[in-house]
Design a protein around this motif. Sequence first.
Motif, PDB file in Angstrom:
ATOM      1  N   CYS A  62     -61.423 -11.927  20.837  1.00  0.00           N
ATOM      2  CA  CYS A  62     -61.549 -13.118  21.669  1.00  0.00           C
ATOM      3  C   CYS A  62     -62.063 -14.313  20.850  1.00  0.00           C
ATOM      4  CB  CYS A  62     -62.462 -12.845  22.857  1.00  0.00           C
ATOM      5  SG  CYS A  62     -62.479 -14.194  24.057  1.00  0.00           S
ATOM      6  N   LYS A  63     -63.050 -14.075  20.015  1.00  0.00           N
ATOM      7  CA  LYS A  63     -63.581 -15.164  19.188  1.00  0.00           C
ATOM      8  C   LYS A  63     -62.542 -15.668  18.189  1.00  0.00           C
ATOM      9  CE  LYS A  63     -68.434 -14.009  19.697  1.00  0.00           C
ATOM     10  NZ  LYS A  63     -69.681 -13.626  19.044  1.00  0.00           N
ATOM     11  N   THR A  64     -61.744 -14.754  17.648  1.00  0.00           N
ATOM     12  CA  THR A  64     -60.666 -15.160  16.742  1.00  0.00           C
ATOM     13  C   THR A  64     -59.631 -15.994  17.481  1.00  0.00           C
ATOM     14  OG1 THR A  64     -61.005 -13.177  15.418  1.00  0.00           O
ATOM     15  CG2 THR A  64     -58.889 -14.289  15.176  1.00  0.00           C
ATOM     16  N   ASN A  65     -59.312 -15.595  18.718  1.00  0.00           N
ATOM     17  CA  ASN A  65     -58.369 -16.377  19.516  1.00  0.00           C
ATOM     18  C   ASN A  65     -58.907 -17.775  19.817  1.00  0.00           C
ATOM     19  OD1 ASN A  65     -56.539 -14.302  19.551  1.00  0.00           O
ATOM     20  ND2 ASN A  65     -57.096 -13.566  21.580  1.00  0.00           N
ATOM     21  N   GLN A  66     -60.214 -17.886  20.032  1.00  0.00           N
ATOM     22  CA  GLN A  66     -60.818 -19.201  20.258  1.00  0.00           C
ATOM     23  C   GLN A  66     -60.660 -20.077  19.020  1.00  0.00           C
ATOM     24  OE1 GLN A  66     -64.858 -18.936  21.924  1.00  0.00           O
ATOM     25  NE2 GLN A  66     -64.288 -16.920  22.693  1.00  0.00           N
ATOM     26  N   MET A  67     -60.878 -19.494  17.838  1.00  0.00           N
ATOM     27  CA  MET A  67     -60.717 -20.267  16.606  1.00  0.00           C
ATOM     28  C   MET A  67     -59.255 -20.685  16.408  1.00  0.00           C
ATOM     29  SD  MET A  67     -63.364 -18.562  13.886  1.00  0.00           S
ATOM     30  CE  MET A  67     -63.018 -16.845  14.209  1.00  0.00           C
ATOM     31  N   THR A 103     -46.347 -16.802  22.472  1.00  0.00           N
ATOM     32  CA  THR A 103     -47.046 -16.589  23.743  1.00  0.00           C
ATOM     33  C   THR A 103     -48.478 -17.088  23.598  1.00  0.00           C
ATOM     34  OG1 THR A 103     -47.701 -14.360  23.086  1.00  0.00           O
ATOM     35  CG2 THR A 103     -45.671 -14.573  24.354  1.00  0.00           C
ATOM     36  N   PRO A 104     -49.054 -17.603  24.658  1.00  0.00           N
ATOM     37  CA  PRO A 104     -50.431 -18.090  24.545  1.00  0.00           C
ATOM     38  C   PRO A 104     -51.405 -16.944  24.280  1.00  0.00           C
ATOM     39  CG  PRO A 104     -49.643 -18.247  26.817  1.00  0.00           C
ATOM     40  CD  PRO A 104     -48.503 -17.803  25.983  1.00  0.00           C
ATOM     41  N   VAL A 105     -52.424 -17.233  23.490  1.00  0.00           N
ATOM     42  CA  VAL A 105     -53.439 -16.221  23.210  1.00  0.00           C
ATOM     43  C   VAL A 105     -54.296 -16.027  24.460  1.00  0.00           C
ATOM     44  CG1 VAL A 105     -53.504 -16.633  20.741  1.00  0.00           C
ATOM     45  CG2 VAL A 105     -55.005 -17.935  22.225  1.00  0.00           C
ATOM     46  N   ALA A 106     -54.892 -14.855  24.570  1.00  0.00           N
ATOM     47  CA  ALA A 106     -55.695 -14.546  25.749  1.00  0.00           C
ATOM     48  C   ALA A 106     -56.868 -13.672  25.343  1.00  0.00           C
ATOM     49  CB  ALA A 106     -54.851 -13.827  26.786  1.00  0.00           C
ATOM     50  N   CYS A 107     -57.837 -13.605  26.221  1.00  0.00           N
ATOM     51  CA  CYS A 107     -58.976 -12.718  26.031  1.00  0.00           C
ATOM     52  C   CYS A 107     -58.520 -11.285  26.325  1.00  0.00           C
ATOM     53  CB  CYS A 107     -60.116 -13.124  26.968  1.00  0.00           C
ATOM     54  SG  CYS A 107     -61.563 -12.054  26.833  1.00  0.00           S
ATOM     55  N   LEU A 126     -66.373 -15.494  29.544  1.00  0.00           N
ATOM     56  CA  LEU A 126     -67.356 -14.428  29.419  1.00  0.00           C
ATOM     57  C   LEU A 126     -68.444 -14.843  28.442  1.00  0.00           C
ATOM     58  CD1 LEU A 126     -65.030 -11.287  29.220  1.00  0.00           C
ATOM     59  CD2 LEU A 126     -66.274 -12.156  31.196  1.00  0.00           C
ATOM     60  N   ALA A 127     -69.684 -14.702  28.858  1.00  0.00           N
ATOM     61  CA  ALA A 127     -70.814 -15.159  28.044  1.00  0.00           C
ATOM     62  C   ALA A 127     -70.890 -14.443  26.688  1.00  0.00           C
ATOM     63  CB  ALA A 127     -72.115 -14.965  28.796  1.00  0.00           C
ATOM     64  N   ARG A 128     -70.582 -13.162  26.657  1.00  0.00           N
ATOM     65  CA  ARG A 128     -70.702 -12.412  25.389  1.00  0.00           C
ATOM     66  C   ARG A 128     -69.599 -12.763  24.388  1.00  0.00           C
ATOM     67  NH1 ARG A 128     -69.120  -8.624  29.196  1.00  0.00           N
ATOM     68  NH2 ARG A 128     -67.109  -7.660  28.812  1.00  0.00           N
ATOM     69  N   HIS A 129     -68.572 -13.484  24.838  1.00  0.00           N
ATOM     70  CA  HIS A 129     -67.483 -13.884  23.961  1.00  0.00           C
ATOM     71  C   HIS A 129     -67.623 -15.317  23.448  1.00  0.00           C
ATOM     72  CE1 HIS A 129     -64.452 -10.683  25.590  1.00  0.00           C
ATOM     73  NE2 HIS A 129     -65.561 -10.151  25.130  1.00  0.00           N
ATOM     74  N   LYS A 130     -68.628 -16.027  23.880  1.00  0.00           N
ATOM     75  CA  LYS A 130     -68.781 -17.419  23.435  1.00  0.00           C
ATOM     76  C   LYS A 130     -69.189 -17.449  21.983  1.00  0.00           C
ATOM     77  CE  LYS A 130     -69.821 -19.298  27.952  1.00  0.00           C
ATOM     78  NZ  LYS A 130     -68.556 -19.921  28.227  1.00  0.00           N
ATOM     79  N   ARG A 131     -68.692 -18.492  21.276  1.00  0.00           N
ATOM     80  CA  ARG A 131     -69.036 -18.634  19.860  1.00  0.00           C
ATOM     81  C   ARG A 131     -70.230 -19.539  19.689  1.00  0.00           C
ATOM     82  NH1 ARG A 131     -65.426 -20.743  16.271  1.00  0.00           N
ATOM     83  NH2 ARG A 131     -64.724 -22.252  17.744  1.00  0.00           N
TER      84      ARG A 131
END
Length: 131
Positions: A62-67, A103-107, A126-131
Amino acid sequence: MANLDCILKTAKRRSASMDGTKDQDGFSLIELILTILIIGLLAMVATARYINLSQAAKTAVCKTNQMSLESAQRLYYAKNAMEGTASYASDINDLIPYMSSTTPVACPEPAGQLQVFSDGTATCVLARHKR
């Protein structure tokens, strides 16, 4: 002669154990129960570690997808700035042309959802996935 004595002794031991006059070798019930309990405890520990590793992997994805979304946001901004309307994307689907995947990235979590903001950042709900 020594070999013959060894063979005779072995034959006597075998015949004595077949008659039931000699103690039988084997495991007692307590030893078997303790062995099963120890194996069960080891299985529980291994399962708990697997679950923790699985959660850590989903968080990392998830963090990689955010980046990746933030990198796509920068490309989107640069293209728009060259055209005279410098702005970031307000929808993840606007960033698809700027990403390697179509395709769009997703959690990876069912309850997770990625969001992009007008300041160029991306985050997960999700709080535990925030960077």
